[in-house]
Design an enzyme around this catalytic site. Structure first.
Site, PDB file in Angstrom:
ATOM      1  N   CYS A   4       0.838  -1.194   0.000  1.00 49.06           N
ATOM      2  CA  CYS A   4       0.000   0.000   0.000  1.00 49.06           C
ATOM      3  C   CYS A   4       0.879   1.253   0.000  1.00 49.06           C
ATOM      4  CB  CYS A   4      -0.908  -0.020   1.224  1.00 49.06           C
ATOM      5  SG  CYS A   4      -1.754   1.532   1.516  1.00 49.06           S
ATOM      6  N   CYS A   7       0.701   3.247   3.226  1.00 52.59           N
ATOM      7  CA  CYS A   7       1.436   2.578   4.317  1.00 52.59           C
ATOM      8  C   CYS A   7       2.942   2.800   4.137  1.00 52.59           C
ATOM      9  CB  CYS A   7       1.106   1.091   4.363  1.00 52.59           C
ATOM     10  SG  CYS A   7      -0.490   0.726   5.136  1.00 52.59           S
ATOM     11  N   ASP A  30      -0.832  16.498  -1.114  1.00 51.62           N
ATOM     12  CA  ASP A  30      -1.150  15.665  -2.278  1.00 51.62           C
ATOM     13  C   ASP A  30      -0.138  15.948  -3.388  1.00 51.62           C
ATOM     14  OD1 ASP A  30      -3.989  14.130  -3.343  1.00 51.62           O
ATOM     15  OD2 ASP A  30      -2.547  14.788  -4.854  1.00 51.62           O
ATOM     16  N   HIS A  46      -3.954   0.736   8.627  1.00 58.74           N
ATOM     17  CA  HIS A  46      -4.480   0.507   7.281  1.00 58.74           C
ATOM     18  C   HIS A  46      -5.959   0.138   7.333  1.00 58.74           C
ATOM     19  CE1 HIS A  46      -4.402  -0.481   2.978  1.00 58.74           C
ATOM     20  NE2 HIS A  46      -5.304  -1.377   3.335  1.00 58.74           N
ATOM     21  N   ASN A  87     -13.393  10.032  -1.128  1.00 61.85           N
ATOM     22  CA  ASN A  87     -13.849   9.297  -2.309  1.00 61.85           C
ATOM     23  C   ASN A  87     -13.940   7.832  -1.916  1.00 61.85           C
ATOM     24  OD1 ASN A  87     -13.683  11.680  -3.801  1.00 61.85           O
ATOM     25  ND2 ASN A  87     -11.584  11.266  -4.454  1.00 61.85           N
ATOM     26  N   GLY A  93     -14.896   7.291  -6.971  1.00 66.38           N
ATOM     27  CA  GLY A  93     -13.651   7.755  -7.592  1.00 66.38           C
ATOM     28  C   GLY A  93     -12.406   7.449  -6.797  1.00 66.38           C
ATOM     29  N   HIS A  98      -6.372   3.067   0.729  1.00 63.63           N
ATOM     30  CA  HIS A  98      -6.045   3.282   2.146  1.00 63.63           C
ATOM     31  C   HIS A  98      -6.865   4.516   2.493  1.00 63.63           C
ATOM     32  CE1 HIS A  98      -2.925   3.450   5.598  1.00 63.63           C
ATOM     33  NE2 HIS A  98      -3.774   4.470   5.814  1.00 63.63           N
ATOM     34  N   HIS A 100      -8.575   7.809   3.180  1.00 64.21           N
ATOM     35  CA  HIS A 100      -7.992   9.158   3.254  1.00 64.21           C
ATOM     36  C   HIS A 100      -9.070  10.198   3.021  1.00 64.21           C
ATOM     37  CE1 HIS A 100      -7.630   7.764  -0.938  1.00 64.21           C
ATOM     38  NE2 HIS A 100      -7.827   9.019  -1.293  1.00 64.21           N
ATOM     39  N   HIS A 102      -9.453  14.219   1.698  1.00 61.98           N
ATOM     40  CA  HIS A 102      -8.805  15.329   1.006  1.00 61.98           C
ATOM     41  C   HIS A 102      -9.221  16.622   1.701  1.00 61.98           C
ATOM     42  CE1 HIS A 102      -7.927  13.041  -2.853  1.00 61.98           C
ATOM     43  NE2 HIS A 102      -8.851  12.260  -2.315  1.00 61.98           N
TER      44      HIS A 102
HETATM   45  P1  AMP Z   1      -8.376   9.131  -4.353  1.00 57.39           P
HETATM   46  O1  AMP Z   1      -8.808   9.318  -5.776  1.00 57.39           O
HETATM   47  O2  AMP Z   1      -9.354   9.725  -3.386  1.00 57.39           O
HETATM   48  O3  AMP Z   1      -8.032   7.695  -4.035  1.00 57.39           O
HETATM   49  O4  AMP Z   1      -7.099  10.037  -4.193  1.00 57.39           O
HETATM   50  C1  AMP Z   1      -5.802   9.567  -4.157  1.00 57.39           C
HETATM   51  C2  AMP Z   1      -4.927  10.796  -4.072  1.00 57.39           C
HETATM   52  O5  AMP Z   1      -3.623  10.396  -3.687  1.00 57.39           O
HETATM   53  C3  AMP Z   1      -4.771  11.579  -5.392  1.00 57.39           C
HETATM   54  O6  AMP Z   1      -5.218  12.917  -5.197  1.00 57.39           O
HETATM   55  C4  AMP Z   1      -3.267  11.498  -5.681  1.00 57.39           C
HETATM   56  O7  AMP Z   1      -2.771  12.686  -6.266  1.00 57.39           O
HETATM   57  C5  AMP Z   1      -2.686  11.237  -4.310  1.00 57.39           C
HETATM   58  N1  AMP Z   1      -1.406  10.545  -4.267  1.00 57.39           N
HETATM   59  C6  AMP Z   1      -1.085   9.381  -4.876  1.00 57.39           C
HETATM   60  N2  AMP Z   1       0.174   9.023  -4.595  1.00 57.39           N
HETATM   61  C7  AMP Z   1       0.667   9.987  -3.762  1.00 57.39           C
HETATM   62  C8  AMP Z   1       1.926  10.196  -3.128  1.00 57.39           C
HETATM   63  N3  AMP Z   1       2.946   9.329  -3.263  1.00 57.39           N
HETATM   64  N4  AMP Z   1       2.082  11.302  -2.380  1.00 57.39           N
HETATM   65  C9  AMP Z   1       1.082  12.184  -2.234  1.00 57.39           C
HETATM   66  N5  AMP Z   1      -0.140  12.036  -2.797  1.00 57.39           N
HETATM   67  C10 AMP Z   1      -0.338  10.966  -3.565  1.00 57.39           C
HETATM   68 ZN    ZN Z   2      -2.250   1.259   3.713  1.00 54.70          ZN
END
Ligand code: AMP
Ligand code: ZN
Length: 115
Positions: A4, A7, A30, A46, A87, A93, A98, A100, A102
């Site tokens: 992940c 993680c 982000d 996780h 999301n 979307g 994991h 999260h 925004h």
């Molecule tokens: P979601 O579509 O809600 O799953 O959003 C995933 C978010 O993670 C997106 O806005 C990506 O730009 C962000 N993301 C993916 N990899 C990384 C990373 N290594 N560091 C920071 N943000 C990330």
């Molecule tokens: Zn994770």
């Protein structure tokens, strides 16, 4: 070792611009921001997505929201306001599985969530 990506950020196996950390929560910028302020808040534990939370996660979910407000205040977007978004799964979307949230701010967002 976990596959992940979030993680891996928690375990410091890949870098991130961390803006907040406590015993249960990590927050970092982000990598592909859609607003002037775009921060992700994640539980250190996780959890794949919001449907996977349990009664035992009530404190954690509260702590994530308190952390979001604290960060919003620190980065100066609390007074004007912000959006906190989850999301959830395919139709929501979700890309990274994991849990999260925004934290979006720094400009006036549309009154209705985007389609
Ligand atoms: P979601 O579509 O809600 O799953 O959003 C995933 C978010 O993670 C997106 O806005 C990506 O730009 C962000 N993301 C993916 N990899 C990384 C990373 N290594 N560091 C920071 N943000 C990330
Ligand atoms: Zn994770």
């Amino acid at each position: 070792m976990s596959d992940c990506i979030f993680c891996k950020i928690i375990n410091k196996e890949i870098p991130a611009e961390i803006v907040y950390e406590d015993d249960q929560v990590l927050a970092f910028k982000d990598i592909n921001p859609v607003t002037p302020v775009h921060i992700l808040l994640i539980p250190k534990k996780h959890i794949s997505d919001l449907t996977a939370i349990t009664e035992g996660d009530k404190d954690l979910i509260g702590q994530l929201h308190l952390a979001a407000v604290k960060i919003a205040e620190e980065v100066g977007i609390a007074d004007e306001g912000f959006r906190l978004v989850n999301n959830c799964r395919e139709f929501g979307g979700q890309v990274v599985y994991h849990l999260h949230f925004h934290l979006l701010g720094g400009k006036k967002l549309n009154a209705r969530p985007s389609q």
